[in-house]
Design an enzyme around this catalytic site. Structure first.
Site, PDB file in Angstrom:
ATOM      1  N   ASP A  64      -4.398 -20.471 -34.141  1.00 14.89           N
ATOM      2  CA  ASP A  64      -5.819 -20.186 -33.902  1.00 14.89           C
ATOM      3  C   ASP A  64      -6.333 -20.982 -32.707  1.00 14.89           C
ATOM      4  O   ASP A  64      -5.997 -22.167 -32.559  1.00 14.89           O
ATOM      5  CB  ASP A  64      -6.670 -20.617 -35.121  1.00 14.89           C
ATOM      6  N   ASP A  70     -14.742 -26.555 -35.221  1.00 11.26           N
ATOM      7  CA  ASP A  70     -13.537 -26.695 -36.073  1.00 11.26           C
ATOM      8  C   ASP A  70     -13.105 -28.159 -36.110  1.00 11.26           C
ATOM      9  O   ASP A  70     -12.801 -28.737 -37.146  1.00 11.26           O
ATOM     10  CB  ASP A  70     -12.366 -25.884 -35.497  1.00 11.26           C
ATOM     11  N   GLU A  93      -6.392 -27.265 -42.215  1.00  6.12           N
ATOM     12  CA  GLU A  93      -5.946 -26.171 -41.342  1.00  6.12           C
ATOM     13  C   GLU A  93      -5.723 -26.678 -39.927  1.00  6.12           C
ATOM     14  O   GLU A  93      -4.876 -26.175 -39.203  1.00  6.12           O
ATOM     15  CB  GLU A  93      -6.988 -25.041 -41.318  1.00  6.12           C
ATOM     16  N   GLU A  94      -6.544 -27.662 -39.529  1.00  5.74           N
ATOM     17  CA  GLU A  94      -6.543 -28.080 -38.112  1.00  5.74           C
ATOM     18  C   GLU A  94      -5.527 -29.161 -37.792  1.00  5.74           C
ATOM     19  O   GLU A  94      -5.478 -29.640 -36.657  1.00  5.74           O
ATOM     20  CB  GLU A  94      -7.953 -28.527 -37.710  1.00  5.74           C
ATOM     21  N   ASP A 114      -9.926 -26.114 -45.517  1.00  5.83           N
ATOM     22  CA  ASP A 114     -10.188 -25.373 -44.283  1.00  5.83           C
ATOM     23  C   ASP A 114     -11.557 -25.851 -43.835  1.00  5.83           C
ATOM     24  O   ASP A 114     -12.573 -25.415 -44.384  1.00  5.83           O
ATOM     25  CB  ASP A 114     -10.173 -23.872 -44.611  1.00  5.83           C
ATOM     26  N   LEU A 116     -13.572 -25.455 -41.370  1.00  6.34           N
ATOM     27  CA  LEU A 116     -14.555 -24.463 -40.945  1.00  6.34           C
ATOM     28  C   LEU A 116     -13.891 -23.086 -40.996  1.00  6.34           C
ATOM     29  O   LEU A 116     -12.948 -22.806 -40.253  1.00  6.34           O
ATOM     30  CB  LEU A 116     -15.041 -24.771 -39.520  1.00  6.34           C
ATOM     31  N   ASP A 117     -14.358 -22.251 -41.906  1.00  9.32           N
ATOM     32  CA  ASP A 117     -13.761 -20.917 -42.082  1.00  9.32           C
ATOM     33  C   ASP A 117     -14.660 -19.876 -41.432  1.00  9.32           C
ATOM     34  O   ASP A 117     -15.873 -19.911 -41.575  1.00  9.32           O
ATOM     35  CB  ASP A 117     -13.624 -20.616 -43.585  1.00  9.32           C
ATOM     36  N   GLU A 275      -6.856 -21.428 -48.199  1.00  3.74           N
ATOM     37  CA  GLU A 275      -7.748 -20.253 -48.216  1.00  3.74           C
ATOM     38  C   GLU A 275      -7.498 -19.433 -49.483  1.00  3.74           C
ATOM     39  O   GLU A 275      -8.404 -19.264 -50.309  1.00  3.74           O
ATOM     40  CB  GLU A 275      -7.545 -19.407 -46.948  1.00  3.74           C
TER      41      GLU A 275
HETATM   42  P1  AHG Z   1     -10.549 -19.538 -39.871  1.00  3.94           P
HETATM   43  O1  AHG Z   1     -11.813 -19.357 -39.091  1.00  3.94           O
HETATM   44  O2  AHG Z   1     -10.612 -20.688 -40.845  1.00  3.94           O
HETATM   45  O3  AHG Z   1      -9.336 -19.596 -38.997  1.00  3.94           O
HETATM   46  O4  AHG Z   1     -10.384 -18.275 -40.830  1.00  3.94           O
HETATM   47  C1  AHG Z   1     -10.562 -16.999 -40.287  1.00  3.94           C
HETATM   48  C2  AHG Z   1     -10.053 -15.992 -41.260  1.00  3.94           C
HETATM   49  C3  AHG Z   1     -11.027 -15.670 -42.404  1.00  3.94           C
HETATM   50  O5  AHG Z   1     -12.202 -16.410 -42.357  1.00  3.94           O
HETATM   51  C4  AHG Z   1     -11.337 -14.195 -42.238  1.00  3.94           C
HETATM   52  O6  AHG Z   1     -11.293 -13.534 -43.478  1.00  3.94           O
HETATM   53  C5  AHG Z   1     -10.236 -13.701 -41.330  1.00  3.94           C
HETATM   54  O7  AHG Z   1      -9.833 -14.805 -40.535  1.00  3.94           O
HETATM   55  C6  AHG Z   1     -10.709 -12.595 -40.426  1.00  3.94           C
HETATM   56  O8  AHG Z   1      -9.585 -12.190 -39.693  1.00  3.94           O
HETATM   57  P2  AHG Z   1      -9.692 -10.903 -38.726  1.00  3.94           P
HETATM   58  O9  AHG Z   1     -10.642 -11.299 -37.642  1.00  3.94           O
HETATM   59  O10 AHG Z   1      -8.278 -10.683 -38.266  1.00  3.94           O
HETATM   60  O11 AHG Z   1     -10.207  -9.766 -39.571  1.00  3.94           O
HETATM   61 MN    MN Z   2     -10.296 -19.881 -42.790  1.00  2.11          MN
HETATM   62 MN    MN Z   3     -10.768 -22.663 -40.361  1.00  3.25          MN
HETATM   63 MN    MN Z   4      -8.840 -21.098 -37.712  1.00  2.15          MN
END
Ligand code: AHG
Ligand code: MN
Ligand code: MN
Ligand code: MN
Length: 330
Positions: A64, A70, A93-94, A114, A116-117, A275
């Site tokens: 990511d 984050d 996560e980070e 996590d 920041l999700d 998650e």
């Molecule tokens: P994060 O921001 O912690 O990396 O998580 C992102 C995840 C989750 O929050 C979400 O359901 C999913 O990514 C969305 O993914 P897409 O954009 O591929 O749909």
């Molecule tokens: Mn997440």
């Molecule tokens: Mn996250």
């Molecule tokens: Mn992330």
């Protein structure tokens, strides 16, 4: 005017009474999690003003792009959890490696989180959150072994939702409770107790943009939501793109959220430990179900701290129909 404020600490102590091994340690651990959530909430709200939006310019171990928030959220939770003196292992996560805490500052809990999700939604002001899961280790091994355990062994899990208000949804194993931050007091106050997820609802939540990559079971399941058997209403699609926001709506309104495996990502996208496990722990405690298609999410034994898992989670009847498709279609 409510003058009998049930704070998270007061409520969790009252609930812990039923479980003899409860000690003040858990309450102090939850206090450190609350502090992290309050700090993140205040920074999310001023992100646009304090130049906190945008990218940090680096990637995490799961690939990511890390946002500035984050990293800030990660630092705050690590410092707050470390200083609680109740934690022996931290997984974020980070951070590629687990943080091991031994000696004076150590404790009997392992926390996976996590920080920041949904961080891709920061810059456009859509709800984001924090997700956490807590294991208890009476004889910590001070290694990943303390967290490479089935999600069912967690003693608590929850998420914070930084939306129109800041809400903390937590389960200590039985029941799911929602606390809302009163910014004037700096306290999370109990606003919903023993939340139960509807056993079915006509909402499905998935990134349809990946549909050309899905396996046949997922295709068949999603099609059956859009053009259901006669006599049933077609489902509505709701997809926010922050797991916390999509799961919070699913918990309250019912329906089903999926991030399935696909030909590009055979294990899906979402990370099992911080998650899928916490959300499955909450949704099962609310009477729902969570599967990777074949197994209940909470029964999976992780082999690495950042491994991914496909997930279908939500109302018991809806999720069971996907599980049946995986059994019937090979
Ligand atoms: P994060 O921001 O912690 O990396 O998580 C992102 C995840 C989750 O929050 C979400 O359901 C999913 O990514 C969305 O993914 P897409 O954009 O591929 O749909
Ligand atoms: Mn997440
Ligand atoms: Mn996250
Ligand atoms: Mn992330």
């Amino acid at each position: 005017m409510n003058s009998d404020l049930v704070t998270l600490a007061r409520h969790s102590i009252a609930l812990q009474k039923e479980n003899p091994e409860a000690s003040g340690d858990f309450t102090l651990l939850m206090a450190s999690i609350q502090l992290g959530c309050k700090f993140v909430a205040s920074n999310v709200r001023k992100a646009g003003l304090a130049n906190l939006t945008g990218l940090a310019g680096c990637k995490n171990i799961t690939g990511d792009d890390q946002k500035k928030l984050d990293l800030i959220a990660d630092d705050v939770f690590v410092n707050s959890l470390k200083s609680s003196g109740k934690v022996s292992v931290l997984v974020s996560e980070e951070r590629e490696e687990a943080i091991i805490i031994e000696g004076e500052q150590s404790g009997n809990y392992a926390v996976v989180f996590d920080p920041l999700d949904g961080s891709s939604n920061i810059d456009c002001g859509v709800s984001i959150g924090t997700i956490f899961g807590i294991y208890r280790s009476d004889r910590p091994s001070y290694s990943n072994k303390d967290v490479l355990r089935p999600g069912r062994e967690m003693v608590a899990a929850g998420y914070a939702l930084y939306g129109s208000s800041t809400q903390l949804v937590v389960s200590y194993g039985k029941g799911v409770h929602c606390y809302t931050l009163d910014p004037s007091l700096g306290e999370f106050i109990l606003t919903q107790e023993n939340i139960v997820i509807p056993e079915r609802a006509t909402i499905y939540s998935v990134n349809e943009g990946n549909s050309s990559l899905w396996d046949k079971q997922t295709c068949a399941f999603v099609l059956s939501r859009k053009s259901p058997l006669k006599g049933r209403k077609p489902y509505s699609l709701r997809y926010i793109g922050s797991m916390v926001a999509d799961i919070h709506r699913t918990l309250l309104y019912g329906g089903v959220f999926l991030y399935p495996r696909d030909s590009k990502n055979p294990a899906g996208k979402l990370r099992l430990l911080y998650e899928c496990f916490p959300m499955a722990f909450l949704i099962e405690a609310a009477g729902g179900r969570a599967t990777d298609g074949k197994d209940n999410i909470l029964d999976i034994i992780p082999t690495s701290i950042h491994q991914r898992s496909p997930i279908c989670i939500g109302s018991r009847l809806d999720v069971s129909e996907l599980a049946t498709l995986y059994m019937e279609m090979d």
